[in-house]
Structure formats: C-alpha cells, structure tokens
Write an enzyme that holds these catalytic residues in place. Structure first.
Site, PDB file in Angstrom:
ATOM      1  N   ASP A  35      21.168 -37.712 -10.525  1.00  0.00           N
ATOM      2  CA  ASP A  35      21.154 -36.365 -11.113  1.00  0.00           C
ATOM      3  C   ASP A  35      22.163 -35.440 -10.462  1.00  0.00           C
ATOM      4  OD1 ASP A  35      19.542 -36.640  -8.774  1.00  0.00           O
ATOM      5  OD2 ASP A  35      18.623 -34.696  -9.174  1.00  0.00           O
ATOM      6  N   ARG A  57      32.329 -39.274 -15.996  1.00  0.00           N
ATOM      7  CA  ARG A  57      30.923 -39.202 -15.569  1.00  0.00           C
ATOM      8  C   ARG A  57      30.076 -40.091 -16.472  1.00  0.00           C
ATOM      9  NH1 ARG A  57      32.351 -33.600 -14.930  1.00  0.00           N
ATOM     10  NH2 ARG A  57      31.444 -33.041 -16.936  1.00  0.00           N
ATOM     11  N   LYS A 148      12.814 -32.761 -11.237  1.00  0.00           N
ATOM     12  CA  LYS A 148      13.069 -32.618  -9.797  1.00  0.00           C
ATOM     13  C   LYS A 148      13.627 -31.229  -9.512  1.00  0.00           C
ATOM     14  CE  LYS A 148      16.758 -33.552  -7.033  1.00  0.00           C
ATOM     15  NZ  LYS A 148      17.887 -34.328  -6.501  1.00  0.00           N
ATOM     16  N   GLU A 189      11.039 -31.126  -3.803  1.00  0.00           N
ATOM     17  CA  GLU A 189      11.929 -31.586  -2.725  1.00  0.00           C
ATOM     18  C   GLU A 189      12.324 -30.461  -1.771  1.00  0.00           C
ATOM     19  OE1 GLU A 189      15.631 -33.324  -4.052  1.00  0.00           O
ATOM     20  OE2 GLU A 189      16.159 -33.958  -2.031  1.00  0.00           O
ATOM     21  N   GLU A 191      14.174 -30.314   1.125  1.00  0.00           N
ATOM     22  CA  GLU A 191      15.008 -31.188   1.983  1.00  0.00           C
ATOM     23  C   GLU A 191      15.436 -30.478   3.252  1.00  0.00           C
ATOM     24  OE1 GLU A 191      18.620 -32.895   0.248  1.00  0.00           O
ATOM     25  OE2 GLU A 191      19.262 -33.609   2.222  1.00  0.00           O
ATOM     26  N   LYS A 231       9.253 -35.164  -2.361  1.00  0.00           N
ATOM     27  CA  LYS A 231      10.486 -35.855  -1.953  1.00  0.00           C
ATOM     28  C   LYS A 231      11.005 -35.229  -0.672  1.00  0.00           C
ATOM     29  CE  LYS A 231      15.100 -37.136  -3.551  1.00  0.00           C
ATOM     30  NZ  LYS A 231      15.853 -37.690  -4.674  1.00  0.00           N
ATOM     31  N   SER A 301      13.695 -42.465  -3.415  1.00  0.00           N
ATOM     32  CA  SER A 301      14.343 -41.758  -4.527  1.00  0.00           C
ATOM     33  C   SER A 301      15.770 -41.517  -4.048  1.00  0.00           C
ATOM     34  CB  SER A 301      13.615 -40.445  -4.809  1.00  0.00           C
ATOM     35  OG  SER A 301      14.329 -39.701  -5.777  1.00  0.00           O
ATOM     36  N   TYR A 363      24.062 -30.462  -4.297  1.00  0.00           N
ATOM     37  CA  TYR A 363      23.742 -31.573  -5.176  1.00  0.00           C
ATOM     38  C   TYR A 363      23.987 -31.244  -6.621  1.00  0.00           C
ATOM     39  CZ  TYR A 363      21.706 -36.099  -5.984  1.00  0.00           C
ATOM     40  OH  TYR A 363      21.551 -37.416  -6.315  1.00  0.00           O
TER      41      TYR A 363
HETATM   42  P1  13P Z   1      20.619 -38.871  -1.416  1.00  0.00           P
HETATM   43  O1  13P Z   1      19.737 -40.081  -1.467  1.00  0.00           O
HETATM   44  O2  13P Z   1      22.061 -39.187  -1.648  1.00  0.00           O
HETATM   45  O3  13P Z   1      20.384 -38.041  -0.195  1.00  0.00           O
HETATM   46  O4  13P Z   1      20.241 -37.929  -2.644  1.00  0.00           O
HETATM   47  C1  13P Z   1      18.963 -37.886  -3.143  1.00  0.00           C
HETATM   48  C2  13P Z   1      18.699 -36.638  -3.870  1.00  0.00           C
HETATM   49  O5  13P Z   1      18.177 -36.658  -4.956  1.00  0.00           O
HETATM   50  C3  13P Z   1      19.001 -35.359  -3.257  1.00  0.00           C
HETATM   51  O6  13P Z   1      18.370 -34.339  -3.956  1.00  0.00           O
END
Ligand code: 13P
Length: 363
Positions: A35, A57, A148, A189, A191, A231, A301, A363
């Site tokens: 994504d 892409r 997500k 997520e 992160e 996540k 993921s 991202y």
């Molecule tokens: P990576 O596995 O490359 O870190 O990316 C996963 C992802 O979905 C980040 O939001």
C-alpha cells in the site's frame, strides 16, 4: 436488565468483523503490505531504476499481486493503495478480482499520510478523518474488507511526548471506529520508528507507553477489540545503536511488551518489517512464536521484507516475473511457518542480509 448504552455495533456486524480478522491471520498466514502511496512508491522503483509513473506502478503490482492460487497458502490479505484498488492486470481483470479469485482478502490504506504535529519537537500525527466514513463505505462496495491507518512515533531525547502519544492514540481509535461501522476490519498501526541510537530496553519502555495510550483510546471509543488487528514494529534497538540483539532477545522483549499491554480479546498482532533484512524479520517472528503465553496470533504484515528480493529479481522485465513471484512466495511460506514457530534453518533469499532502512520513513 437492559444495557445502559446503545450498542456500538449490531451483532451481525461484529460477527462479520470477527470473521474477516480471523481470515487475515489464519494459522500459517499473514499480510502482504503493498500500500505504498504514489509518492512513496519511488523508493521501490528507484531500486531498479524505474520511473515512478502510473503504468510502472501498475506493472510492479502486477508482479506482486497476480501470483495465482498458491498466494493464499501463506498470504491471507493484501493491503492496497487507492490507485491499485482501481487498476487492472494485463488481462484486463482488476487486481482486486485477482486477489479475491485467489482467496486473498483485499484491504486498503485509508490514512492520508503523516503531517507535522504543531507545537512538538518534529513529532507527527496522521490526517484523513474527513470523509473517512464515505470513503470506507465506497471501498467496501468496491471489494475491500479491511483498512490500515499508520501513525508514527519517534524516539528522541524528549519524545514521544504525551502530546504525540495521546493525539495519535485518539486518531487511531476514531479511525478504527469509523472503519468498523463500515464493515471493514481496521489494522491499527502506531509505528515506533527505528531511527536512533537507543538500546532495546528504551524501545520496550516506550512501546509499552504507546500501547497503553492506544488501548485506552480504543476503550474510550468503544472499539470492538475482536474485530481489529494491531500492527506494530518489533521491539529492537534503534537502528544506530551499536549493541545489536539476537532474534531470541528481540522476541522476548517484544512479547513481554505485548503481554503487558494487549488484551487477549484482540485476535492478532501483525508486525511491520521496518527496514530489517528479509531473513532477520522471519527469524525474529519465528523466535516469538516459539515462546509461551501468546493469547493472540503473532503474524506478519511486511512490505519491504516480502518485496525486496522479488523487486530486485524482477527488475521491470516481463521475463523475470515468474522467478520474482516464486521468490516472494518462498519468503511468504517461510513467514507462514514462522507464524507457527516452525521455520527451520536460515532463510536464503536474493537479498538475504540486506537491510532496507529508510530514515524517518514515510509511507
Ligand atoms: P515495512 O514492512 O516495509 O516496514 O512496511 C510495512 C507497512 O505497512 C508500514 O506501514
């Protein structure tokens, strides 16, 4: 006695969300994250010197997404970007149909990217709540069954701050509730970025704090825990920390943080790969699934740790497509085994040992 509050979701909606979540992380399966936004796709295409345009892409996604029935042996779901949800493969069939026909659940990234959080030391929040309900309703009609939303938190001397943790937890909970109301399982997520030279103990302490805020906000917003996935990044030392940890250490630090903060009602926790090499990500996941006391499925993921070898083998050439797909499926299989703690030996891939760290990754 009757309930004091209007139920948040009707029973059939809860059942649907439960079913979707379970399919994504069925034993031996995980998620392929494909994504990347149009802007961040340049990182994949730069690796093979391809221009980042719509057709390239599309070709890249054709290579990744049209792997046939075998794909569903270890990939339960695939996260797409808006553009890909409406693109077609070479045979004129939409990618989303290919995934459905091959038994892979299509999902969609619905956040609109990370933006600066004013009044903080370079911290961020994530935008995209405006019109989210309408977008979710449309995506469900167009074949997606999960979503997500990514927030990022940074480890620096004085961060993450309470301001950033509270804000990001709240936006994740608001997103999750809107997604669930539209019959889409949210993948939440928060992160923690791997940038920095901090040790693994620091990451663990911060991961526990961040997760505490996330769980608190999910409770406040009445989010249905059985119908979502979380996540997260594995608990590792910062990318520039000189002391590196073994897979067993990473596994036990990560599991301990999750055990302390994540209720067993949540069906699964899926990991991002965060710049780890493919073999490293698999080894860490496998080590985690050998430890006791895991009330949730622990799965993957991954974007980079599933795509890197395939991208390098493919190199934009039709004649390399088959070999690239085989490599991706081989890595997916290894990770499928790692979700059961049954992967043995060392994973040898085209890009074994190659980290794909990107500073302050968007991202
Ligand atoms: P990576 O596995 O490359 O870190 O990316 C996963 C992802 O979905 C980040 O939001």
């Amino acid at each position: 006695m009757t309930a004091r509050f209007v139920p948040y979701l009707p029973k059939d909606r809860e059942d649907e969300l439960r079913r979707i979540a379970r399919a994504l992380i069925a034993p031996g399966k995980g998620i392929l994250a494909a994504d990347e936004s149009n802007a961040s796709m340049h990182k994949r295409l730069d690796m093979i010197k391809m221009e980042n345009n719509e057709e390239n892409r599309r070709k890249f996604r054709e290579m990744l997404l049209c792997c046939g029935k075998e794909m569903s042996e270890h990939i339960g779901g695939c996260i797409l970007f808006h553009e890909t949800l409406y693109q077609k493969a070479n045979d004129g069939v939409p990618f989303v149909k290919h995934l459905q026909q091959n038994g892979v659940v299509p999902g969609i990234k619905v956040d609109m990217g990370v933006v600066p959080l004013a009044g903080s030391d370079a911290e961020t929040t994530t935008q995209g709540l405006d019109n989210l309900a309408e977008r979710c309703a449309q995506y469900k009609k167009d074949g997606a069954h999960f979503t997500k939303w990514r927030c990022t938190l940074k480890i620096q001397q004085f961060t993450p701050t309470y301001q950033a943790m509270i804000e990001n937890a709240n936006v994740l909970a608001r997103y999750a509730s809107i997604s669930q109301q539209n019959r889409l399982v949210p993948i939440i997520e928060p992160e923690i970025l791997p940038d920095g030279n901090h040790d693994i103990e620091t990451t663990k302490e911060i991961a526990e704090k961040v997760l505490q805020f996330v769980m608190h906000s999910l409770a406040i917003h009445n989010v249905f825990l059985e119908g979502l996935l979380l996540k997260v990044a594995m608990v590792t030392p910062g990318f520039k920390c000189p002391k590196r940890n073994t897979a067993d250490e990473i596994a036990s630090f990560t599991l301990s943080a999750l055990q302390r903060r994540i209720p067993p009602a949540i069906p699964g926790i899926v990991f991002l790969s965060g710049g780890m090499a493919e073999d490293e990500a698999t080894a860490n996941l496998n080590a985690m699934n050998k430890l006791p006391n895991r009330p949730w499925a622990l799965s993957f993921s991954f974007a980079r740790a599933l795509q890197t070898s395939a991208t390098l083998i493919w190199h934009g050439k039709e004649e390399n497509q088959k070999a690239a797909r085989e490599e991706m499926l081989k890595i997916a299989k290894a990770n499928g085994l790692a979700t059961l703690g049954k992967f043995q030996g060392n994973l040898k891939t085209f890009a074994s040992g190659k980290n794909t760290f990107v500073a302050d990754n968007a991202y």
